[in-house]
Design an enzyme around this catalytic site. Structure first.
Site, PDB file in Angstrom:
ATOM      1  N   LEU A   1       0.842  -1.206   0.000  1.00 60.95           N
ATOM      2  CA  LEU A   1       0.000   0.000   0.000  1.00 60.95           C
ATOM      3  C   LEU A   1       0.874   1.252   0.000  1.00 60.95           C
ATOM      4  O   LEU A   1       1.632   1.482   0.947  1.00 60.95           O
ATOM      5  CB  LEU A   1      -0.909   0.011   1.232  1.00 60.95           C
ATOM      6  CG  LEU A   1      -1.770  -1.237   1.430  1.00 60.95           C
ATOM      7  CD1 LEU A   1      -2.700  -1.053   2.628  1.00 60.95           C
ATOM      8  CD2 LEU A   1      -2.580  -1.543   0.177  1.00 60.95           C
TER       9      LEU A   1
ATOM     10  N   ALA B   1      -0.428   4.470  -1.491  1.00 60.94           N
ATOM     11  CA  ALA B   1      -1.239   5.523  -2.104  1.00 60.94           C
ATOM     12  C   ALA B   1      -1.482   6.705  -1.171  1.00 60.94           C
ATOM     13  O   ALA B   1      -2.078   7.699  -1.562  1.00 60.94           O
ATOM     14  CB  ALA B   1      -2.588   4.942  -2.542  1.00 60.94           C
ATOM     15  N   GLY B   2      -1.006   6.586   0.075  1.00 60.85           N
ATOM     16  CA  GLY B   2      -1.350   7.594   1.093  1.00 60.85           C
ATOM     17  C   GLY B   2      -0.741   8.958   0.800  1.00 60.85           C
ATOM     18  O   GLY B   2       0.238   9.087   0.053  1.00 60.85           O
TER      19      GLY B   2
ATOM     20  N   GLN C   1      -5.162   3.857  -7.044  1.00 59.92           N
ATOM     21  CA  GLN C   1      -6.374   4.039  -6.239  1.00 59.92           C
ATOM     22  C   GLN C   1      -6.886   5.457  -6.516  1.00 59.92           C
ATOM     23  O   GLN C   1      -6.172   6.425  -6.265  1.00 59.92           O
ATOM     24  CB  GLN C   1      -6.024   3.861  -4.752  1.00 59.92           C
ATOM     25  CG  GLN C   1      -7.206   3.902  -3.819  1.00 59.92           C
ATOM     26  CD  GLN C   1      -6.796   3.873  -2.349  1.00 59.92           C
ATOM     27  OE1 GLN C   1      -5.626   4.060  -2.011  1.00 59.92           O
ATOM     28  NE2 GLN C   1      -7.751   3.657  -1.472  1.00 59.92           N
TER      29      GLN C   1
ATOM     30  N   GLY D   1      -9.287   4.524   2.043  1.00 61.27           N
ATOM     31  CA  GLY D   1      -8.926   3.652   3.152  1.00 61.27           C
ATOM     32  C   GLY D   1      -8.163   2.430   2.669  1.00 61.27           C
ATOM     33  O   GLY D   1      -8.078   2.160   1.466  1.00 61.27           O
TER      34      GLY D   1
ATOM     35  N   GLY E   1      -3.638   0.440  16.666  1.00 67.30           N
ATOM     36  CA  GLY E   1      -4.562  -0.685  16.607  1.00 67.30           C
ATOM     37  C   GLY E   1      -3.970  -1.782  17.483  1.00 67.30           C
ATOM     38  O   GLY E   1      -2.836  -2.196  17.276  1.00 67.30           O
TER      39      GLY E   1
ATOM     40  N   ASN F   1      -0.778  -3.638  15.882  1.00 68.79           N
ATOM     41  CA  ASN F   1      -0.867  -4.088  14.492  1.00 68.79           C
ATOM     42  C   ASN F   1       0.190  -3.370  13.651  1.00 68.79           C
ATOM     43  O   ASN F   1       0.210  -2.144  13.598  1.00 68.79           O
ATOM     44  CB  ASN F   1      -2.289  -3.753  14.000  1.00 68.79           C
ATOM     45  CG  ASN F   1      -2.495  -4.107  12.549  1.00 68.79           C
ATOM     46  OD1 ASN F   1      -1.628  -4.697  11.904  1.00 68.79           O
ATOM     47  ND2 ASN F   1      -3.656  -3.745  12.030  1.00 68.79           N
TER      48      ASN F   1
ATOM     49  N   HIS G   1      28.077  27.283   4.652  1.00 67.13           N
ATOM     50  CA  HIS G   1      29.158  27.892   5.439  1.00 67.13           C
ATOM     51  C   HIS G   1      28.807  27.977   6.922  1.00 67.13           C
ATOM     52  O   HIS G   1      27.732  28.459   7.279  1.00 67.13           O
ATOM     53  CB  HIS G   1      29.428  29.355   5.020  1.00 67.13           C
ATOM     54  CG  HIS G   1      29.230  29.643   3.588  1.00 67.13           C
ATOM     55  ND1 HIS G   1      30.231  29.520   2.661  1.00 67.13           N
ATOM     56  CD2 HIS G   1      28.139  30.062   2.902  1.00 67.13           C
ATOM     57  CE1 HIS G   1      29.770  29.860   1.468  1.00 67.13           C
ATOM     58  NE2 HIS G   1      28.503  30.180   1.589  1.00 67.13           N
TER      59      HIS G   1
HETATM   60  P1  TTP Z   1      -1.817   5.934   6.737  1.00 68.72           P
HETATM   61  O1  TTP Z   1      -0.481   6.036   7.397  1.00 68.72           O
HETATM   62  O2  TTP Z   1      -2.997   5.802   7.579  1.00 68.72           O
HETATM   63  O3  TTP Z   1      -2.024   7.155   5.766  1.00 68.72           O
HETATM   64  P2  TTP Z   1      -0.966   8.047   5.026  1.00 68.72           P
HETATM   65  O4  TTP Z   1       0.208   7.239   4.590  1.00 68.72           O
HETATM   66  O5  TTP Z   1      -1.654   8.788   3.949  1.00 68.72           O
HETATM   67  O6  TTP Z   1      -0.441   9.055   6.121  1.00 68.72           O
HETATM   68  P3  TTP Z   1      -1.222  10.233   6.908  1.00 68.72           P
HETATM   69  O7  TTP Z   1      -2.118   9.566   7.905  1.00 68.72           O
HETATM   70  O8  TTP Z   1      -0.086  10.958   7.549  1.00 68.72           O
HETATM   71  O9  TTP Z   1      -1.943  11.103   5.927  1.00 68.72           O
HETATM   72  O10 TTP Z   1      -1.821   4.712   5.720  1.00 68.72           O
HETATM   73  C1  TTP Z   1      -1.292   3.451   6.006  1.00 68.72           C
HETATM   74  C2  TTP Z   1      -0.771   2.855   4.725  1.00 68.72           C
HETATM   75  O11 TTP Z   1      -1.839   2.636   3.803  1.00 68.72           O
HETATM   76  C3  TTP Z   1       0.217   3.728   4.014  1.00 68.72           C
HETATM   77  O12 TTP Z   1       1.178   2.883   3.441  1.00 68.72           O
HETATM   78  C4  TTP Z   1      -0.602   4.403   2.930  1.00 68.72           C
HETATM   79  C5  TTP Z   1      -1.649   3.373   2.607  1.00 68.72           C
HETATM   80  N1  TTP Z   1      -2.964   3.881   2.190  1.00 68.72           N
HETATM   81  C6  TTP Z   1      -3.409   3.636   0.896  1.00 68.72           C
HETATM   82  O13 TTP Z   1      -2.682   3.041   0.093  1.00 68.72           O
HETATM   83  N2  TTP Z   1      -4.650   4.071   0.543  1.00 68.72           N
HETATM   84  C7  TTP Z   1      -5.475   4.732   1.408  1.00 68.72           C
HETATM   85  O14 TTP Z   1      -6.609   5.071   1.022  1.00 68.72           O
HETATM   86  C8  TTP Z   1      -4.998   4.982   2.741  1.00 68.72           C
HETATM   87  C9  TTP Z   1      -5.859   5.705   3.735  1.00 68.72           C
HETATM   88  C10 TTP Z   1      -3.738   4.533   3.092  1.00 68.72           C
END
Ligand code: TTP
Length: 394
Positions: A6, A8-9, A78, A83, A136, A161, A309
């Site tokens: 994952l 995409a965040g 995505q 989420g 979690g 988790n 510097h």
């Molecule tokens: P998070 O750490 O919850 O989200 P984030 O990486 O965007 O960070 P922040 O809360 O600071 O905005 O996400 C957990 C992991 O899941 C991370 O690797 C990103 C990924 N993710 C997705 O791929 N798609 C999503 O819709 C979300 C919410 C998270």
């Protein structure tokens, strides 16, 4: 095993470092964070990987396409960050029937524990922390996970988790979860269902780092710099001293009078010295510059940034194309010795670190002889006037 990573965040807690750069692309000892995650997954047993990209997706896709991988890796986009369950659902059409691993692309996992996860049937990686209330938290009995509770006031265990899972084949059909209270489609709801349906093991991780906030990027670099082997290329003066585990990439220049104490990493195109002191654990990105009379300690200095510097920079993170004026001094220790706090999305949060300096977004400029207090965050493009003392974020 087939794996979904994952990535995409948006990385809002990592701002301002993610204003232009997606979090998976932030540097960790010479490689983007997500590349580290992919390498560890492959070493631990990933047979093919689907990476879910979203925020600033092109940069992540390009970094993956840029490398040769021993297993097939593809990316899916995505459309909206709805989420983690939605992210895995985006990858669903690319997955084969059968169990699958899911990993957070912004986390570092120790390889031994990750390999154990890959060898397991349904499982979730767990990590023991002292104060689990902001995570979690897993409910575990005899190594079997009974469920997961988000941010509980009374945690059922100290095991949190890690976002590393082995899901059984049936879980592919469980990804259409309802929105949670915070309005997201959560993978933990899929985990909960797995716990109610089958035996889900808790795999205790020796080491795990969720790289969500700026000081965790520093910690990620500390971790991975310590694992580097000494490798000195580039143009290194005979009058420079490189102590311990130092990596100097080809195309970097180290001038006379420089002392570098490892672990440290100097990327291609960087220029250090003359007469500079770089201490571990420091990462200097591509085309960075550290000039005369400068001390850099335990910091991440990203691409094209300059500390030219007479400056002290300690325990800090500089984004790209930052310039610190001559004589800039960064504080990294409170008088009371308490952990340094930082403002993250409007809240004051302890970094848990006695020593922490500053965070600069891309393009920050400081004037000569300015002083910046501990825990200050300067947003992308911010400026500091000559002689100023900075006591508040800007
Ligand atoms: P998070 O750490 O919850 O989200 P984030 O990486 O965007 O960070 P922040 O809360 O600071 O905005 O996400 C957990 C992991 O899941 C991370 O690797 C990103 C990924 N993710 C997705 O791929 N798609 C999503 O819709 C979300 C919410 C998270």
């Amino acid at each position: 095993m087939q794996t979904v990573v994952l990535a995409a965040g948006e990385g809002t807690r990592m701002r301002p470092l993610t204003a232009n750069t997606p979090k998976p692309m932030l540097p960790v000892a010479g490689r983007p964070l997500v590349v580290r995650c992919l390498e560890d997954a492959i070493d631990s047993g990933a047979s093919r990987i689907v990476v879910v990209v979203g925020y600033e997706a092109d940069a992540v896709r390009a970094a993956i396409a840029d490398r040769d991988w021993p297993v097939p890796i593809e990316t899916v986009t995505q459309a909206e960050r709805r989420g983690t369950a939605d992210a895995v659902r985006t990858a669903r059409s690319e997955l084969e029937e059968g169990p699958f691993v899911v990993l957070n692309g912004d986390a570092l996992y120790d390889r031994e524990s990750l390999a154990e996860l890959y060898d397991s049937d349904a499982a979730v990686g767990s990590y023991r922390v002292e104060n689990p209330s902001s995570y979690g938290v897993l409910r575990v009995a005899d190594g079997r996970v009974e469920g997961v509770v988000e941010k509980p006031a009374e945690p059922p265990s100290n095991l949190v988790n890690t976002g590393a899972y082995v899901f059984p084949a049936e879980a592919l059909a469980w990804l259409d979860v309802d929105e949670s209270e915070r309005g997201e489609l959560e993978l933990t709801d899929v985990l909960q269902r797995a716990c109610e349906t089958t035996d889900v093991r808790s795999i205790p991780f020796e080491r795990w780092l969720d790289v969500g906030r700026p000081w965790e990027l520093l910690a990620a670099n500390e971790w991975k710099l310590a694992e580097c082997d000494r490798e000195v290329g580039g143009d290194v003066s005979d009058d420079a001293e490189l102590r311990g585990t130092v990596v100097v990439e080809n195309g970097a220049t180290i001038e006379p009078g420089v002392v570098i104490e490892g672990p440290a990493y100097v990327a291609a195109g960087s220029h250090v010295g003359p007469n500079a002191y770089v201490r571990g654990a420091t990462y200097l990105g591509p085309d960075a510059r550290v000039g005369h009379g400068v001390e850099v300690k335990n910091s991440v200095v990203m691409a094209d940034s300059a500390v030219p510097h007479l400056t002290y920079l300690g325990d800090s993170v500089l984004g790209e194309d930052v310039n610190l004026g001559a004589g800039t001094t960064v504080a990294n220790l409170r008088h009371d010795g308490e952990p340094v706090e930082l403002t993250v999305k409007g809240d004051r949060v302890s970094t848990g670190r006695r020593k922490f300096g500053i965070v600069c977004g891309d393009g920050v400029r400081t004037g000569i002889n300015c002083t910046i207090n501990v825990g200050i965050v300067l947003s992308a493009g911010a400026t500091v006037a000559p002689g100023e003392t900075v006591l508040r974020d800007r």
